[in-house]
Motif scaffolding. Structure first.
Motif, short mmCIF file in Angstrom:
data_model
loop_
_atom_site.label_atom_id
_atom_site.label_comp_id
_atom_site.label_asym_id
_atom_site.label_seq_id
_atom_site.Cartn_x
_atom_site.Cartn_y
_atom_site.Cartn_z
N ASP A 61 2.28 -10.70 -0.80
CA ASP A 61 0.97 -10.91 -1.42
C ASP A 61 0.03 -11.52 -0.38
O ASP A 61 0.02 -12.72 -0.16
CB ASP A 61 1.11 -11.85 -2.62
CG ASP A 61 -0.21 -12.06 -3.35
OD1 ASP A 61 -1.25 -11.58 -2.85
OD2 ASP A 61 -0.20 -12.69 -4.42
N LYS A 120 -0.47 -6.46 -11.65
CA LYS A 120 -1.86 -6.89 -11.49
C LYS A 120 -2.33 -6.67 -10.06
O LYS A 120 -3.47 -6.24 -9.81
CB LYS A 120 -1.98 -8.36 -11.87
CG LYS A 120 -3.41 -8.89 -11.84
CD LYS A 120 -3.47 -10.34 -12.30
CE LYS A 120 -4.91 -10.85 -12.24
NZ LYS A 120 -4.99 -12.28 -12.64
N TYR A 121 -1.49 -6.98 -9.11
CA TYR A 121 -1.81 -6.87 -7.68
C TYR A 121 -2.18 -5.44 -7.31
O TYR A 121 -3.06 -5.20 -6.48
CB TYR A 121 -0.59 -7.33 -6.87
CG TYR A 121 -0.76 -7.39 -5.38
CD1 TYR A 121 -1.46 -8.43 -4.78
CD2 TYR A 121 -0.18 -6.43 -4.56
CE1 TYR A 121 -1.58 -8.51 -3.40
CE2 TYR A 121 -0.30 -6.50 -3.19
CZ TYR A 121 -1.00 -7.53 -2.61
OH TYR A 121 -1.12 -7.61 -1.24
N ASP A 153 2.98 -9.86 -11.81
CA ASP A 153 2.10 -10.09 -10.66
C ASP A 153 1.94 -8.82 -9.82
O ASP A 153 0.86 -8.54 -9.31
CB ASP A 153 2.64 -11.22 -9.78
CG ASP A 153 2.49 -12.59 -10.43
OD1 ASP A 153 1.65 -12.70 -11.35
OD2 ASP A 153 3.20 -13.53 -10.03
N GLU A 195 6.94 -11.64 -2.92
CA GLU A 195 7.21 -11.57 -4.35
C GLU A 195 8.03 -10.31 -4.64
O GLU A 195 7.95 -9.33 -3.91
CB GLU A 195 5.90 -11.51 -5.15
CG GLU A 195 4.89 -12.59 -4.81
CD GLU A 195 5.31 -13.97 -5.26
OE1 GLU A 195 6.25 -14.05 -6.09
OE2 GLU A 195 4.73 -14.97 -4.79
#
Length: 853
Positions: free
Chosen positions: A587, A531-532, A528, A595
């Motif tokens: 996030d 990708k973030y 994540d 996260e």
């Protein structure tokens, strides 16, 4: 038909007080709904107009782009307009002033909201336009043609994956001056400069180091943040290379949702319910008074339809006059309310907004008026048609319930005497009417108890304030606002000594902050997070914040440690320096939760970071291996001295960090003051800072004062609503008690005849009103307790899920708000009863005995 209209209006004219109450009930509901809609729409339109002037028309910006991505975004299916500019990094003045430097694209400048107030845009190499504010901060006059010397500083990644910084001196010729509205510079802002750029020419920095910024405006204004984030994801742009024009998006959202505010929806419901109860009760009372007249009409041949038309015409008259009165009162309310209320999400001052009345606001208010009158008159209209001549003659306001001598009657008699027992019996002679009264006086309690227990709760307010939490035990934090280069600006040891020597200063702490990078194999990072941030490749460098604190401040962070020990930071037994790591990011785009960054990071792991190094005015990054000695809890993001989840954080020994970076100044100084000396300390600190560039002082005292001021403003605005709802409820109580007195003249005369005094009768009426108040207070207490409990639970749930904070303030029974509201409600009921009871002393016993109900 004319006969029934005449009868309807004649009765309204005869009962002027009751008619006035009916009209006022409708008018107040229409006034508040119309007024709040007008205030909200006027403020949102004024806010948006000012936001366009200050922050430009673009909605999102993508930075650090390649030429290919520039074209992809421009041609995206959701983009209506875009403008791009080359990004040369920053220009840094000798005094540490730092400005973003872009190429001078006319559309880009215009969409950013800048106005060219002097000169022209650059048309050849070495020419520059600056904001007037930048010249002022450098102590320069607004003279076109002058030469200004700057350092150009551009960060990039070399072929080996190492972060590097290109720095060189350049001279620029000032050819133009830009400006924005003065209000823009009252808050936190970024300064920019614009220079000439052409791709096929030699530019300020090597062409291979040049990246691009692109600002966009979307085709649709709905779900702006979501659509901008989808564009970011489509082209693999990292979170740190993307920002929304938050002020503009907030203003656009305010305008789009100004008719769907949850607060105003709840308010409208409360108003409508209270007004419906008043009007319904008044029509019921009117129906009781008119039953004999209706019966006579039925005797002479009037149909059910005709008798219903009488109440129907009365309702229509009340509706029309109430709506007109509501619009007049609403316009006045809007004029004053626009200075009292603010429904906007930005900090822009909208108290001087001009009044804007739209057809939507008018129709919303009319709808409320129609619904209020229709719902409240529907049953009385239907019931009026069911009245037969015989029922009309027999109709009496007596309870059909047999007398019961239960325990509550006996207790009431002992506590309040015979008059109290009779008053209690009288309350329940008409249970439906009693329920209406009780519910109407309870409506405002739902808002009142919550406001006093939650909105006006300083403990809860401070506990949920990230600014207050980040202050920790400090009274002041000294740092620098934007527009400065932290590598060339800071607080010296002499500054720290001067602050330490201020009378009233108990403790001073220091902090060094550097923007570094974490080296990782991509497989060691959470998917994540990859990708973030739009990460590609195998071996990657991700931004982190590297910090160093003095030892005393470090010890205070032990409570935030999940594993390991902060005290080991300065006592490394390995060949690598120990580090405390915060392995989380927040996030903000999708999950709105914390996260993790690195997978399976544990105590003893060796990680590689890049730390900026400044030597002899040169700037480069050094690789350093550090040992993870402690891991911080997730609640650090909220309660600690954090970046609020923007970066992973690595804390190193301060002396080591300053040595390896070559930095000899502090980025932050924290100050604890002695009790009752904070104002003196604050004033003396400002003397130390008077020659600093963009100094920024966080003050716990100012946060507390701002919080108190905010709570007071909300409380004041909400109490206006509570008062108006209670006023409507008070009219309901007054008219009901007044009517009860009038229809019980015969009963009161009998009581007088058998020896009851006027004083006892008045006491009985007042006690009857007190019963209404007590039961209304009980219902208000239950509603208020539920809402307060739900409020505490929501706060605990949100902060636990979002920030990992588990020790938020727990539910407290709102006894004080309940007692306050109960006192107010009972006081209103007593006042209503006292005014109505004055008529009792004027009754003639003989005449009263001859009266039939």
């Amino acid at each position: 038909m004319k006969v029934y209209i005449h009868l309807a209006l004649s009765y309204l004219k005869k009962q002027k007080g009751r008619t006035a109450a009916l009209i006022l009930g409708v008018a107040l509901a229409v006034m508040l709904v119309f007024g709040f809609n007008v205030i909200s729409e006027s403020q949102s339109r004024n806010q948006l107009a000012n936001i366009y002037k200050m922050y430009g028309t673009y909605q999102g910006i993508f930075t650090n782009l390649s030429k290919d991505k520039l074209g992809q975004i421009k041609n995206d299916k959701d983009v209506a307009q875009s403008a791009a500019a080359a990004d040369f990094g920053n220009i840094v003045a000798d005094n540490g002033l730092s400005m973003i430097l872009n190429s001078s694209d006319k559309d880009y400048i215009g969409m950013n909201g800048y106005k060219l107030v002097k000169g022209r845009l650059p048309d050849s190499q070495g020419e520059l336009v600056l904001e007037a504010q930048a010249l002022d901060k450098m102590g320069l006059k607004e003279e076109l043609g002058k030469t200004i010397d700057f350092k150009i500083k551009k960060q990039y990644t070399d072929g080996k994956g190492m972060k590097q910084v290109h720095i060189e001196r350049r001279k620029f010729k000032l050819v133009g001056i830009l400006d924005k509205p003065k209000q823009y510079y009252d808050g936190i802002y970024s300064l920019k400069g614009f220079t000439y750029f052409k791709e096929d020419e030699e530019n300020l920095i090597p062409n291979n180091l040049i990246t691009y910024d692109e600002i966009v405006k979307l085709k649709s204004n709905s779900n702006l943040s979501g659509e901008l984030n989808q564009i970011r994801e489509r082209y693999g742009i990292g979170r740190l290379d993307y920002e929304v024009n938050s002020q503009l998006i907030s203003a656009l959202n305010d305008l789009a949702s100004q008719n769907t505010s949850s607060f105003r929806d709840k308010l409208n419901i409360l108003l409508v319910i209270t007004a419906v109860l008043l009007i319904y009760n008044m029509f019921n009372i009117s129906l009781i008074d008119m039953i004999k007249q209706i019966g006579m009409l039925r005797v002479i041949g009037a149909s059910k339809k005709h008798t219903r038309l009488i109440i129907g015409f009365q309702s229509l008259f009340i509706l029309i006059v109430g709506i007109i009165s509501g619009f007049l009162l609403g316009t006045v309310f809007s004029y004053f309310g626009i200075k009292l209320y603010s429904f906007m999400s930005t900090l822009l001052d909208v108290s001087e907004s001009s009044i804007y009345i739209s057809s939507n606001s008018i129709w919303k208010a009319i709808e409320v008026g129609i619904i209020t009158v229709a719902v409240s008159s529907m049953i009385p209209i239907w019931m009026s048609g069911r009245v037969s001549p015989i029922e009309a003659v027999r109709k009496m306001d007596r309870s059909k319930k047999n007398h019961q001598n239960g325990w509550h009657h006996r207790v009431g008699k002992k506590l309040f005497g015979l008059t109290g027992e009779v008053a209690y019996e009288n309350v329940w002679r008409n249970k439906w009417r009693t329920l209406i009264i009780v519910v109407s006086v309870a409506m405002a309690g739902y808002l009142f108890v919550y406001d006093i227990a939650i909105v006006n709760n300083a403990e809860l307010d401070n506990a949920t304030s990230i600014q207050m939490s980040n202050m920790q035990a400090n009274d002041f934090k000294l740092s620098f606002a934007g527009n400065t280069d932290s590598d060339f600006v800071g607080y010296t040891k002499e500054d720290v000594k001067r602050i330490s020597d201020i009378d009233g200063v108990k403790n001073v702490g220091t902090k060094v902050t550097l923007e570094g990078f974490l080296e990782s194999d991509i497989k060691d990072l959470h998917d994540d997070f990859v990708k973030y941030n739009g990460i590609t490749g195998k071996d990657v460098s991700t931004p982190i914040e590297v910090k160093g604190y003095d030892e005393k401040r470090l010890k205070g962070f032990q409570k935030y440690v999940e594993k390991g020990d902060v005290s080991s930071l300065n006592n490394s037994l390995s060949e690598y320096p120990n580090a405390v790591v915060f392995n989380y990011y927040y996030d903000i785009l999708k999950n709105h939760s914390l996260e993790k960054v690195r997978k399976n990071l544990k105590i003893g792991d060796i990680i590689t970071i890049q730390i900026p190094n400044i030597e002899n005015n040169s700037f480069k990054y050094k690789k350093c291996k550090v040992r993870v000695a402690a891991l911080l809890k997730s609640e650090w993001v909220f309660k600690g001295d954090s970046t609020r989840g923007r970066y992973m954080e690595v804390i190193l020994p301060q002396e080591y960090l300053m040595s390896v970076s070559g930095k000899n100044m502090y980025d932050q100084v924290s100050v604890q003051s002695e009790e009752r000396k904070d104002i003196h300390v604050y004033n003396e600190i400002n003397k130390v800072l008077q020659n600093k560039l963009f100094p920024y002082v966080e003050s716990k005292l100012s946060y507390i004062e701002e919080s108190e001021e905010s709570r007071t403003e909300v409380l004041k605005s909400h109490m206006v609503i509570v008062i108006l709802i209670l006023f409507i409820a008070g009219m309901n109580v007054y008219n009901t008690i007044k009517n009860n007195v009038l229809i019980r003249i015969n009963e009161f005369s009998i009581m007088r005849a058998i020896g009851m005094t006027v004083k006892q009768l008045k006491s009985m009426i007042i006690k009857e009103a007190v019963v209404y108040g007590i039961f209304g207070s009980i219902i208000a207490a239950f509603l208020g307790i539920y809402r307060v409990y739900e409020g505490y639970e929501r706060v605990s749930r949100d902060y636990k899920n979002g920030f990992g904070v588990i020790n938020m303030p727990q539910f407290k029974f709102p006894i004080i708000p309940i007692l306050l509201y109960s006192g107010i409600v009972i006081g209103i009921c007593i006042l209503s009863a006292y005014i109505s009871a004055r008529k009792v002393g004027k009754f003639n016993i003989v005449d009263g005995l001859n009266v039939t109900e």
